[in-house]
Design an enzyme around this catalytic site. Structure first.
Site, PDB file in Angstrom:
ATOM      1  N   LYS A 169       0.849  -1.185   0.000  1.00  0.00           N
ATOM      2  CA  LYS A 169       0.000   0.000   0.000  1.00  0.00           C
ATOM      3  C   LYS A 169       0.891   1.243   0.000  1.00  0.00           C
ATOM      4  O   LYS A 169       1.960   1.242   0.635  1.00  0.00           O
ATOM      5  CB  LYS A 169      -0.875  -0.041   1.260  1.00  0.00           C
ATOM      6  CG  LYS A 169      -1.845   1.101   1.420  1.00  0.00           C
ATOM      7  CD  LYS A 169      -2.695   0.894   2.681  1.00  0.00           C
ATOM      8  CE  LYS A 169      -3.685   2.000   2.914  1.00  0.00           C
ATOM      9  NZ  LYS A 169      -4.492   1.792   4.125  1.00  0.00           N
ATOM     10  N   SER A 189      -9.495   1.725   3.516  1.00  0.00           N
ATOM     11  CA  SER A 189      -8.719   2.520   2.597  1.00  0.00           C
ATOM     12  C   SER A 189      -7.752   1.700   1.747  1.00  0.00           C
ATOM     13  O   SER A 189      -7.292   2.197   0.714  1.00  0.00           O
ATOM     14  CB  SER A 189      -7.927   3.569   3.384  1.00  0.00           C
ATOM     15  OG  SER A 189      -7.007   2.948   4.258  1.00  0.00           O
ATOM     16  N   SER A 249      -9.326  -0.794   7.648  1.00  0.00           N
ATOM     17  CA  SER A 249      -8.867  -0.625   6.269  1.00  0.00           C
ATOM     18  C   SER A 249      -8.241  -1.846   5.626  1.00  0.00           C
ATOM     19  O   SER A 249      -7.997  -1.834   4.423  1.00  0.00           O
ATOM     20  CB  SER A 249      -7.866   0.521   6.175  1.00  0.00           C
ATOM     21  OG  SER A 249      -8.569   1.718   6.090  1.00  0.00           O
TER      22      SER A 249
END
Ligand code: GLN
Length: 475
Positions: free
Chosen positions: A77, A152, A176
């Site tokens: 990420k 997210s 997330s």
């Protein structure tokens, strides 16, 4: 034709000479290119991944010792630092920022022979539940491209869902990792707070943030945990005791004592198909000999407000460093007024959701409201910790849905932040109290959309959680 089942099978093929790391990298680059429309990758590192793959192939042929993640293709990420590579937190304010060091997690992936293939799109500064807050466009759910992947860490979830890498690292401050895993039909694991070092993870709310793992099997999750968890002198909140060995964890045939929150299952926001599938699963567990009991969790309605008061407060402080001087986008316009200069940098650099949270956080920390909001929320957090301790004196695990609805349509909730926040009702609890939690991809709606079951264990009982999860996945 390259096919991935698990790290173990892949590494057996490598040692038997039936495939190579180079072949694996080429395969994943092809899949990534074929799925460009999903908007998962902010950048891929194809060339250098190929070079690294051929070095690893050579090391194996030379009989050198192989790391636990030898040849494993990994996506990270865009909030996890990788030395000499860009990291932007999907924000314009960090566009073109290059990491000068490796996050501890990144360093350990590399030390164990992993190949990092690219950085993945996410909500800006990990704030969001749909990946629609990225400065680089939304990610699309591979199960239905008109729907969000969750957030997210949406890019990291879709990368595993659409088989664009073997495993992804995301971050989980309030769900997330688990929520996008739920929406995409993959495993999403958030370890106990302090299990994986946060050094080199761009901070959102430091007392909540944890690096987490997306994978297709519990065995693969365990190998990654073995490789990256454990003490770290660069993160004082990281547990100082080494973690029990995750590898070789067997799915024991233990019978567990499991609680579920009856008011969560009867919550008006819960989608009927999710309620139905979770209820049937509880019946199945009971039939298997586990003791599953309902408890009334009175604090349920307080957890989302508490989470948003505390995380925005921490975020407003953490994000103050992006001012165009210390870090981040600098407005080129020449003017000599310092306030205007800061304002311009931050107004142009941050997106709407991040600004909303900085404002909210600044408000709850302001002198006149500190007691009413911040102190109050801290008291609720204490109460939650106490209540949680009591629950785990009696039970091994808690099960809950991961999210109240399956993946929603792109744009459906983007004009209603409260509606978006309320979707975090089942996930933020684990971060408020620091316990490990996982989303297991066990179910589908009649329409074919995946959704998961969330399982939690007491703090530092990650091993038990993984064992139980393996058990549940095989049920
Ligand atoms: N959806 C939650 C939020 O927006 C969780 C985010 C996260 O875990 N990083 O805060």
């Amino acid at each position: 034709m390259f096919e991935f089942i698990s790290f173990r099978d892949y590494q057996t093929l490598l040692t038997n000479g039936q495939t190579t790391c180079v072949e694996a990298v080429r395969h994943y680059i092809n899949v990534i290119n074929a799925n460009a429309h999903l908007n998962v990758w902010l950048e891929t590192f194809a060339e250098e991944a190929l070079v690294r793959a051929s070095e690893l192939d050579q090391a194996r042929r030379n009989g050198e010792p192989l790391g636990k993640l030898h040849g494993v293709i990994i996506g990270i990420k865009d909030v996890i630092c990788y030395k000499d590579h860009k990291v932007s937190a999907s924000s314009l304010i960090l566009e073109n920022f290059t990491s000068v060091y490796n996050a501890t997690a990144t360093q350990r992936l590399l030390d164990e022979g992993g190949i990092i293939i690219g950085r993945q799109n996410c909500d800006e500064f990990a704030m969001g539940s749909s990946n629609e807050n990225s400065a680089y466009g939304s990610v699309k759910n591979a199960a239905d491209t008109s729907r969000v992947p969750g957030g997210s860490s949406g890019g990291s979830a879709v990368a595993v869902q659409a088989k664009m890498c073997m495993v992804s690292l995301g971050s989980d401050t309030g769900g997330s990792v688990r929520q996008p895993a739920d929406f995409c039909g993959v495993i999403g694991f958030k370890p106990s707070y302090g299990t994986i070092s946060r050094y080199g993870l761009i901070a959102y709310a430091s007392s909540f943030d944890q690096i987490g793992i997306f994978a297709n099997s519990i065995d693969d999750v365990s190998v990654v945990m073995d490789s990256i968890s454990g003490p770290d002198e660069f993160d004082s909140t990281c547990s100082s005791t080494s973690f029990p060995n995750f590898k070789n964890e067997q799915a024991e045939n233990n019978k567990y004592k499991i609680a579920y929150f009856s008011n969560a299952l009867n919550h008006p926001s819960l989608h009927p198909e999710i309620k139905g599938a979770t209820t049937r699963f509880i019946e199945e567990l009971t039939a298997e000999g586990h003791a599953v009991e309902a408890i009334d969790f009175q604090l349920l309605d307080y957890i989302v407000p508490t989470y948003y008061v505390l995380t925005t407060a921490e975020a407003s402080s953490n994000l103050s460093r992006y001012d165009g001087v210390k870090f981040g986008h600098r407005n080129e316009e020449k003017n000599h007024d310092l306030t205007t200069f800061y304002k311009a940098n931050r107004s142009n650099g941050f997106g709407a959701e991040v600004k909303r949270r900085i404002l909210l956080g600044t408000f709850v920390l302001s002198a006149g409201y500190y007691e009413a909001y911040f102190t109050k929320a801290q008291q609720v957090r204490q109460l939650l910790a106490k209540k949680t301790k009591e629950i785990f004196e009696q039970y091994d695990a808690i099960i809950l849905p991961t999210v109240p609805t399956p993946a929603f349509k792109l744009g459906e909730k983007s004009n209603d932040p409260i509606e978006m926040f309320l979707g975090d009702i089942y996930t933020v609890y684990a971060n408020l109290v620091g316990i490990p939690a996982i989303s297991l991809p066990l179910f589908r709606t009649a329409e074919g959309l995946p959704f998961g079951l969330q399982v939690m264990a007491s703090q530092k009982n990650d091993l038990l959680l993984l064992r139980l999860s393996k058990n549940l996945m095989d049920l």
